[in-house]
Motif scaffolding. Sequence first.
Motif, PDB file in Angstrom:
ATOM      1  N   LEU A 450     -17.444  58.204  13.660  1.00 15.32           N
ATOM      2  CA  LEU A 450     -16.334  58.147  14.607  1.00 15.32           C
ATOM      3  C   LEU A 450     -16.120  56.733  15.138  1.00 15.32           C
ATOM      4  O   LEU A 450     -14.975  56.279  15.285  1.00 15.32           O
ATOM      5  CB  LEU A 450     -16.582  59.123  15.767  1.00 15.32           C
ATOM      6  N   ALA A 451     -17.247  56.032  15.431  1.00 12.03           N
ATOM      7  CA  ALA A 451     -17.123  54.657  15.913  1.00 12.03           C
ATOM      8  C   ALA A 451     -16.494  53.765  14.842  1.00 12.03           C
ATOM      9  O   ALA A 451     -15.631  52.919  15.144  1.00 12.03           O
ATOM     10  CB  ALA A 451     -18.497  54.126  16.321  1.00 12.03           C
ATOM     11  N   ALA A 452     -16.929  53.941  13.598  1.00 12.49           N
ATOM     12  CA  ALA A 452     -16.342  53.147  12.525  1.00 12.49           C
ATOM     13  C   ALA A 452     -14.862  53.471  12.341  1.00 12.49           C
ATOM     14  O   ALA A 452     -14.024  52.583  12.138  1.00 12.49           O
ATOM     15  CB  ALA A 452     -17.105  53.406  11.220  1.00 12.49           C
ATOM     16  N   LEU A 453     -14.535  54.780  12.457  1.00 11.53           N
ATOM     17  CA  LEU A 453     -13.132  55.160  12.344  1.00 11.53           C
ATOM     18  C   LEU A 453     -12.294  54.582  13.484  1.00 11.53           C
ATOM     19  O   LEU A 453     -11.167  54.101  13.270  1.00 11.53           O
ATOM     20  CB  LEU A 453     -13.025  56.693  12.316  1.00 11.53           C
ATOM     21  N   TYR A 454     -12.874  54.616  14.704  1.00 17.74           N
ATOM     22  CA  TYR A 454     -12.150  54.066  15.862  1.00 17.74           C
ATOM     23  C   TYR A 454     -11.939  52.565  15.695  1.00 17.74           C
ATOM     24  O   TYR A 454     -10.842  52.038  15.972  1.00 17.74           O
ATOM     25  CB  TYR A 454     -12.930  54.365  17.141  1.00 17.74           C
ATOM     26  N   ALA A 455     -12.977  51.831  15.219  1.00 20.57           N
ATOM     27  CA  ALA A 455     -12.837  50.394  15.005  1.00 20.57           C
ATOM     28  C   ALA A 455     -11.793  50.102  13.925  1.00 20.57           C
ATOM     29  O   ALA A 455     -10.987  49.167  14.051  1.00 20.57           O
ATOM     30  CB  ALA A 455     -14.193  49.796  14.623  1.00 20.57           C
ATOM     31  N   ARG A 461      -4.168  48.921  14.003  1.00 21.81           N
ATOM     32  CA  ARG A 461      -3.095  48.775  14.977  1.00 21.81           C
ATOM     33  C   ARG A 461      -2.828  47.311  15.301  1.00 21.81           C
ATOM     34  O   ARG A 461      -1.677  46.885  15.433  1.00 21.81           O
ATOM     35  CB  ARG A 461      -3.452  49.531  16.252  1.00 21.81           C
ATOM     36  N   ALA A 462      -3.938  46.541  15.459  1.00 18.67           N
ATOM     37  CA  ALA A 462      -3.769  45.119  15.772  1.00 18.67           C
ATOM     38  C   ALA A 462      -3.056  44.393  14.638  1.00 18.67           C
ATOM     39  O   ALA A 462      -2.175  43.556  14.882  1.00 18.67           O
ATOM     40  CB  ALA A 462      -5.132  44.491  16.029  1.00 18.67           C
ATOM     41  N   ARG A 463      -3.432  44.725  13.397  1.00 19.31           N
ATOM     42  CA  ARG A 463      -2.770  44.077  12.271  1.00 19.31           C
ATOM     43  C   ARG A 463      -1.290  44.434  12.225  1.00 19.31           C
ATOM     44  O   ARG A 463      -0.426  43.582  11.970  1.00 19.31           O
ATOM     45  CB  ARG A 463      -3.443  44.494  10.958  1.00 19.31           C
ATOM     46  N   GLU A 481       3.050  45.075  26.439  1.00 17.45           N
ATOM     47  CA  GLU A 481       2.530  45.179  25.072  1.00 17.45           C
ATOM     48  C   GLU A 481       1.051  44.858  25.026  1.00 17.45           C
ATOM     49  O   GLU A 481       0.289  45.479  24.289  1.00 17.45           O
ATOM     50  CB  GLU A 481       3.314  44.249  24.146  1.00 17.45           C
ATOM     51  N   MET A 482       0.623  43.839  25.791  1.00  9.57           N
ATOM     52  CA  MET A 482      -0.812  43.501  25.795  1.00  9.57           C
ATOM     53  C   MET A 482      -1.637  44.596  26.458  1.00  9.57           C
ATOM     54  O   MET A 482      -2.782  44.823  26.099  1.00  9.57           O
ATOM     55  CB  MET A 482      -1.032  42.165  26.515  1.00  9.57           C
ATOM     56  N   LEU A 483      -1.045  45.289  27.449  1.00  8.68           N
ATOM     57  CA  LEU A 483      -1.777  46.389  28.057  1.00  8.68           C
ATOM     58  C   LEU A 483      -1.925  47.563  27.100  1.00  8.68           C
ATOM     59  O   LEU A 483      -2.952  48.240  27.078  1.00  8.68           O
ATOM     60  CB  LEU A 483      -1.069  46.842  29.337  1.00  8.68           C
ATOM     61  N   THR A 484      -0.895  47.807  26.337  1.00 10.37           N
ATOM     62  CA  THR A 484      -0.968  48.918  25.372  1.00 10.37           C
ATOM     63  C   THR A 484      -1.765  48.564  24.126  1.00 10.37           C
ATOM     64  O   THR A 484      -2.377  49.427  23.505  1.00 10.37           O
ATOM     65  CB  THR A 484       0.431  49.349  24.952  1.00 10.37           C
ATOM     66  N   LEU A 488      -4.202  42.424  20.706  1.00 15.85           N
ATOM     67  CA  LEU A 488      -3.313  41.285  20.470  1.00 15.85           C
ATOM     68  C   LEU A 488      -3.905  39.986  20.991  1.00 15.85           C
ATOM     69  O   LEU A 488      -3.689  38.915  20.432  1.00 15.85           O
ATOM     70  CB  LEU A 488      -1.950  41.541  21.136  1.00 15.85           C
ATOM     71  N   LEU A 489      -4.702  40.087  22.083  1.00 13.93           N
ATOM     72  CA  LEU A 489      -5.348  38.883  22.608  1.00 13.93           C
ATOM     73  C   LEU A 489      -6.341  38.328  21.607  1.00 13.93           C
ATOM     74  O   LEU A 489      -6.506  37.122  21.480  1.00 13.93           O
ATOM     75  CB  LEU A 489      -6.056  39.206  23.933  1.00 13.93           C
ATOM     76  N   ALA A 490      -7.061  39.239  20.876  1.00 17.04           N
ATOM     77  CA  ALA A 490      -8.061  38.774  19.916  1.00 17.04           C
ATOM     78  C   ALA A 490      -7.415  38.068  18.746  1.00 17.04           C
ATOM     79  O   ALA A 490      -7.937  37.076  18.214  1.00 17.04           O
ATOM     80  CB  ALA A 490      -8.909  39.941  19.425  1.00 17.04           C
ATOM     81  N   PHE A 491      -6.261  38.591  18.273  1.00 13.83           N
ATOM     82  CA  PHE A 491      -5.613  37.984  17.114  1.00 13.83           C
ATOM     83  C   PHE A 491      -4.763  36.769  17.495  1.00 13.83           C
ATOM     84  O   PHE A 491      -4.659  35.829  16.725  1.00 13.83           O
ATOM     85  CB  PHE A 491      -4.749  39.035  16.413  1.00 13.83           C
ATOM     86  N   GLN A 492      -4.126  36.786  18.665  1.00 19.18           N
ATOM     87  CA  GLN A 492      -3.272  35.662  19.081  1.00 19.18           C
ATOM     88  C   GLN A 492      -4.056  34.579  19.795  1.00 19.18           C
ATOM     89  O   GLN A 492      -3.665  33.408  19.762  1.00 19.18           O
ATOM     90  CB  GLN A 492      -2.160  36.186  20.007  1.00 19.18           C
ATOM     91  N   GLY A 493      -5.127  34.939  20.422  1.00 15.63           N
ATOM     92  CA  GLY A 493      -5.866  33.970  21.221  1.00 15.63           C
ATOM     93  C   GLY A 493      -5.370  33.976  22.659  1.00 15.63           C
ATOM     94  O   GLY A 493      -4.160  33.983  22.932  1.00 15.63           O
ATOM     95  N   GLU A 494      -6.280  33.997  23.582  1.00 14.84           N
ATOM     96  CA  GLU A 494      -5.893  34.113  24.991  1.00 14.84           C
ATOM     97  C   GLU A 494      -5.102  32.889  25.452  1.00 14.84           C
ATOM     98  O   GLU A 494      -4.099  32.999  26.157  1.00 14.84           O
ATOM     99  CB  GLU A 494      -7.143  34.309  25.840  1.00 14.84           C
TER     100      GLU A 494
END
Length: 525
Positions: A450-455, A461-463, A481-484, A488-494
């Motif tokens: 389940l953890a692997a599926l969730y990740a 979703r991020a992609r 959008e960032m809250l949902t 996006l922060l991980a891929f775009q950079g803070e």
Amino acid sequence: MDNIRRWLASFLNFWASLKLWQRASIFFAVFIVLGGLIALIFMTGSTNYEPLYAGLEVSDQAAIVDYLKENNLPYRLDPKSNAILMPGTSVYETRLTLAQMGLPKGGTTGFEVFDDAQMGMSEFQQRIAYMRAIEGELARTISQMSQVDNARVSVVIPEQRLFLEQQKPSTASVLLRLRPGATIGPTQVKSIIHLVAHSVDGLEPDAVTVVDTNGRVLSDMVSDSMIMYNPDGTNTVTSVQRELERQHERELENRVRIMLEQVFGPGSAVVRVRVDLDFDKKTSSYVEYAPNPDTGVGVPRSNERQEESYTGQGNPVNGNPGTTTNIPGYAINSTTVQSEYNRSNNTTNYEITTRKGDQVVTPGGVRRLSASVLIDDKYNEVTEERLEALREVISSAIGFSAQRGDTLVVHSMRFSTAFADAMADQLNKDRMWKIIYGAIAAFSVLLILLAALYAWIRMKRARLAVQEIEAEGKKVPTIQEMLTSPDLLAFQGEMAVLEEQLKAYAKSHPDEIATLVNEWLSMDN
């Protein structure tokens, strides 16, 4: 170049989004794959050496190494197993060549000792050479057994004597070195003894001694017919008589127990039988003299019959004693009377009726038998009448004989089930713990899945969000959008997201930004 930077940036963003255990798993998998590839390359690039021969004698090793050196063949020596190693591609060809040369010889010399026979050998030298040849051939033959690693045979053949009483018998001794972990039994020892005895002229099997390198006299296994050694060749011995008694006891016990368990249930009867076998060999002879049962007399062997008769004047022959009757010509005045003489004698000799017989009693009969039977009476149903019926049934099953002095005891009592109940409870506990451990393991595996599926869903979703942003012309994500989609922060950079947000806010509210900058400048002054 932009594609490479974009791909590198995507990979770094993906790596930053992974947890510690995920990074460790990737490192471990890459390490295993690279290690396997390196080992495979090393194994395929190196020469594979295989054993040419192992367990060789020193003389054979020296001869084979000399041949390999002369022909410039690569080889290695393994001192741990006394083996010679060669590249696998040339092992079988080298073995065939060495076999043509008679190598390895196994440290012994057989009848090839006569191949280079010298002229002028004395009779003594010929005898010694012949004995060496026999010993070598026997040692080679015995070494072919799967349990024997090496063998050495010594044969003594005395000189021929003129008189038989002066002739000494031949003797032989065999020393065996067994393979590691191998055992030898009486059957193999007997075969070695007969092999040696039938290969030497005038050698009896009793004159062959077989020992091993541990100092055990193996020939004693077959010297006594009343002693039985274990099949593994250990020193533990049992009497054949006692073993036969025990086999008979087990047979009777199983017979009675199976019969009772079919009536009272499994585990409800305990049977113990003690059998005393008679191993004395008895021989008796008898001679019986008896008349013919049909006639009551014996069989006539001879019959003699004598008859005499006299009729006429005068006295009969062999009359009364005296001169008047027995001297011829002597006469007396007597009155001659008319007489008659008869005599009969009949003699019959009979054969003595004789009945002879020899009776031989074969050993192994039952001398005495003792049996005791316990029956589980858990419901108090076994009455005295039922016990008496059981005694009759058991007596017939074991061959009970009161004339022989056999004893049979049958009792009923309630068996204790404490041990069986404790074992059942322990088995139930073990089964329960196995179920618990299995459930925990299954639940753990399920959580991991389940953890692997969730990740995986989060990364997916991020992609998708990044692809949508790139498709919209690098649209700056809003706060909603960032809250949902926090990924996006991980891929775009803070910092990049914050910078884009500030730029957008400055474009939409330039007055507030100008006021904020003036305040910063006034604070610096």
